[in-house]
Write a protein that holds these residues in place. Structure first.
Motif, PDB file in Angstrom:
ATOM      1  N   UNK A 130       0.838  -1.199   0.000  1.00 24.23           N
ATOM      2  CA  UNK A 130       0.000   0.000   0.000  1.00 24.23           C
ATOM      3  C   UNK A 130       0.873   1.249   0.000  1.00 24.23           C
ATOM      4  N   UNK A 131       1.949   1.215   0.769  1.00 23.14           N
ATOM      5  CA  UNK A 131       2.893   2.329   0.794  1.00 23.14           C
ATOM      6  C   UNK A 131       3.456   2.582  -0.595  1.00 23.14           C
ATOM      7  N   UNK A 182      -6.679  -0.023  12.390  1.00 22.55           N
ATOM      8  CA  UNK A 182      -7.062   1.277  12.935  1.00 22.55           C
ATOM      9  C   UNK A 182      -6.238   2.427  12.362  1.00 22.55           C
ATOM     10  N   UNK A 183      -5.136   2.087  11.674  1.00 27.08           N
ATOM     11  CA  UNK A 183      -4.293   3.147  11.125  1.00 27.08           C
ATOM     12  C   UNK A 183      -4.822   3.685   9.800  1.00 27.08           C
ATOM     13  N   UNK A 184      -5.693   2.929   9.142  1.00 27.55           N
ATOM     14  CA  UNK A 184      -6.205   3.427   7.859  1.00 27.55           C
ATOM     15  C   UNK A 184      -7.732   3.395   7.824  1.00 27.55           C
ATOM     16  N   UNK A 211      -8.291  10.885  14.064  1.00 27.56           N
ATOM     17  CA  UNK A 211      -8.034  11.614  12.814  1.00 27.56           C
ATOM     18  C   UNK A 211      -6.595  12.117  12.751  1.00 27.56           C
ATOM     19  N   UNK A 212      -6.071  12.521  13.886  1.00 24.47           N
ATOM     20  CA  UNK A 212      -4.687  12.999  13.917  1.00 24.47           C
ATOM     21  C   UNK A 212      -3.709  11.909  13.525  1.00 24.47           C
ATOM     22  N   UNK A 213      -3.934  10.690  14.016  1.00 21.61           N
ATOM     23  CA  UNK A 213      -3.071   9.556  13.661  1.00 21.61           C
ATOM     24  C   UNK A 213      -3.184   9.259  12.168  1.00 21.61           C
ATOM     25  N   UNK A 214      -4.385   9.313  11.631  1.00 15.59           N
ATOM     26  CA  UNK A 214      -4.589   9.067  10.202  1.00 15.59           C
ATOM     27  C   UNK A 214      -3.826  10.076   9.360  1.00 15.59           C
ATOM     28  N   UNK A 215      -3.902  11.339   9.738  1.00 11.31           N
ATOM     29  CA  UNK A 215      -3.214  12.385   8.984  1.00 11.31           C
ATOM     30  C   UNK A 215      -1.703  12.212   9.063  1.00 11.31           C
ATOM     31  N   UNK A 216      -1.205  11.779  10.224  1.00  9.97           N
ATOM     32  CA  UNK A 216       0.236  11.546  10.366  1.00  9.97           C
ATOM     33  C   UNK A 216       0.692  10.389   9.481  1.00  9.97           C
ATOM     34  N   UNK A 217      -0.106   9.331   9.427  1.00  7.41           N
ATOM     35  CA  UNK A 217       0.240   8.184   8.583  1.00  7.41           C
ATOM     36  C   UNK A 217       0.245   8.582   7.113  1.00  7.41           C
ATOM     37  N   UNK A 218      -0.811   9.272   6.678  1.00  7.98           N
ATOM     38  CA  UNK A 218      -0.887   9.696   5.280  1.00  7.98           C
ATOM     39  C   UNK A 218       0.222  10.685   4.946  1.00  7.98           C
ATOM     40  N   UNK A 219       0.535  11.561   5.897  1.00  2.44           N
ATOM     41  CA  UNK A 219       1.632  12.515   5.679  1.00  2.44           C
ATOM     42  C   UNK A 219       2.969  11.807   5.536  1.00  2.44           C
TER      43      UNK A 219
END
Length: 366
Positions: A47-48, A228-230, A236-244
């Motif tokens: 996915x990455x 839970x990470x995607x 939402x903050x964790x999601x944005x950090x992962x996507x960033x």
């Protein structure tokens, strides 16, 4: 005054080359360690990789649009027939090479990854012989033996050896040999108009994405959808950090391709090959110092043996280039107005397709 001018020009060219090599090192070494770091907490390398491909496509499309608006010259767009028949095999091989390479980071160290990926030159030579891009010579046989012997010594009794990870990255190197051979053949078809790597990246990424999707769906799709990470995110903050984090990796991937493009356009594919040799040494030293990778004396000797094989291959290319009149810059990088907007280069256009293919073959050992 003339002597002074020549000295200044030489120093400026040397500093420019050094700067471009360091820029290439930052992206190349940076993305290796970044991907290794990211896969420690994000266990979905396919996915990455797909997100990286999307980012590369976005930036290459943006680059093409900016150049087209500035130069008022239309960029090349292949027909569906040429796209599927000629580009699709290269795109599929590239997708598997990159995807398996990133997948291996879940299991192996950076040092083992670096050493095994160096063996891509071996497979490139083998497939170049199969597709008659190279002639069988005793020196090439020696190159193959040196690299193969070095790879065996580096992995022999390694304390951090992992069969699954090693198989993934060795498979990536094998497919990489097919990838770069097909890429060279693709670029030598001048009628396609894909001599500019930006155009090549633009056309490759969609098919690479589609080619990697089935592998992602089988091995990661269900786990990613329940993570839970995607997809089942609650923060939402964790999601944005992962996507960033994933987006930053895509920027590094695009920067790597473009820095290689800049380095070759200002110098030659030989410079990229030589820089790649020293980059491998820097990567291993950093892996041992920063990540604590355990590298024995036998492993170092194997690495030195493998580098000697790569160096011999580079030397043979240099002698071949000298026989043809010396190493030349990539065709037309800076001779066309649209490329001048990107590179600010003033090199004369040369009517030679061979160097275009050699640029991407040189990338195979990076």
């Amino acid at each position: 005054m003339g002597r002074w001018g020549l000295d200044v020009a030489f120093v400026w060219k040397a500093l420019l080359t050094l700067g471009l090599v360091l820029l290439y090192y930052c992206f190349s070494i940076g993305i290796t360690f970044y991907n290794k770091w990211l896969t420690k907490s994000f266990h979905f390398p396919l996915f990455m990789t797909m997100l990286h491909l999307a980012v590369i496509f976005l930036f290459s499309a943006l680059s093409r649009a900016l150049v087209q608006c500035s130069s008022h010259r239309a960029r090349v767009v292949l027909s569906w027939t040429d796209y599927l028949r000629r580009v699709a095999p290269t795109a599929l091989a590239t997708a598997l090479d990159v995807g398996l390479s990133n997948w291996s980071f879940l299991y192996i160290t950076v040092s083992l990854y670096t050493m095994t990926k160096s063996s891509a030159v071996l497979f490139i030579l083998i497939f170049s012989l199969i597709f008659k891009l190279e002639e069988l010579r005793a020196a090439l046989v020696l190159v193959v033996l040196l690299i193969a012997g070095g790879l065996f010594m580096f992995t022999y009794k390694s304390t951090q050896f992992n069969v699954e990870g090693f198989s993934l990255v060795l498979g990536a190197s094998f497919i990489g040999g097919i990838r770069w051979t097909l890429t060279q053949m693709l670029l030598q078809k001048a009628e396609l108009g894909l001599q500019n790597p930006i155009d090549t990246m633009f056309h490759l990424q969609p098919l690479m994405f589609l080619g990697l999707f089935p592998l992602f769906a089988i091995f990661e799709g269900l786990h990613l959808s329940t993570s839970e990470k995607i997809f089942r995110f609650q923060d939402t903050g964790l999601l944005l950090r992962v996507l960033g984090s994933l987006f930053l990796g895509g920027i590094l991937a695009f920067g790597l391709g473009f820095s290689e493009f800049l380095l070759v356009s200002r110098t030659s594919s030989l410079t990229l090959s030589i820089a790649g040799i020293f980059k491998e040494v820097c990567t291993l030293l950093l892996a041992a110092h920063l990540l604590g990778d355990q590298i024995s004396l036998l492993n170092w000797l194997g690495f030195a043996l493998c580098l000697s094989g790569i160096s011999l291959h580079v030397a043979l290319k240099a002698l071949h280039a000298r026989g043809d009149g010396g190493p030349k810059p990539l065709k037309g990088l800076g001779s066309h107005p649209d490329l001048e907007l990107l590179l600010r280069s003033s090199r004369p256009e040369e009517d030679d397709n061979e160097e275009e293919g050699e640029y991407f073959v040189a990338q195979g050992q990076q």
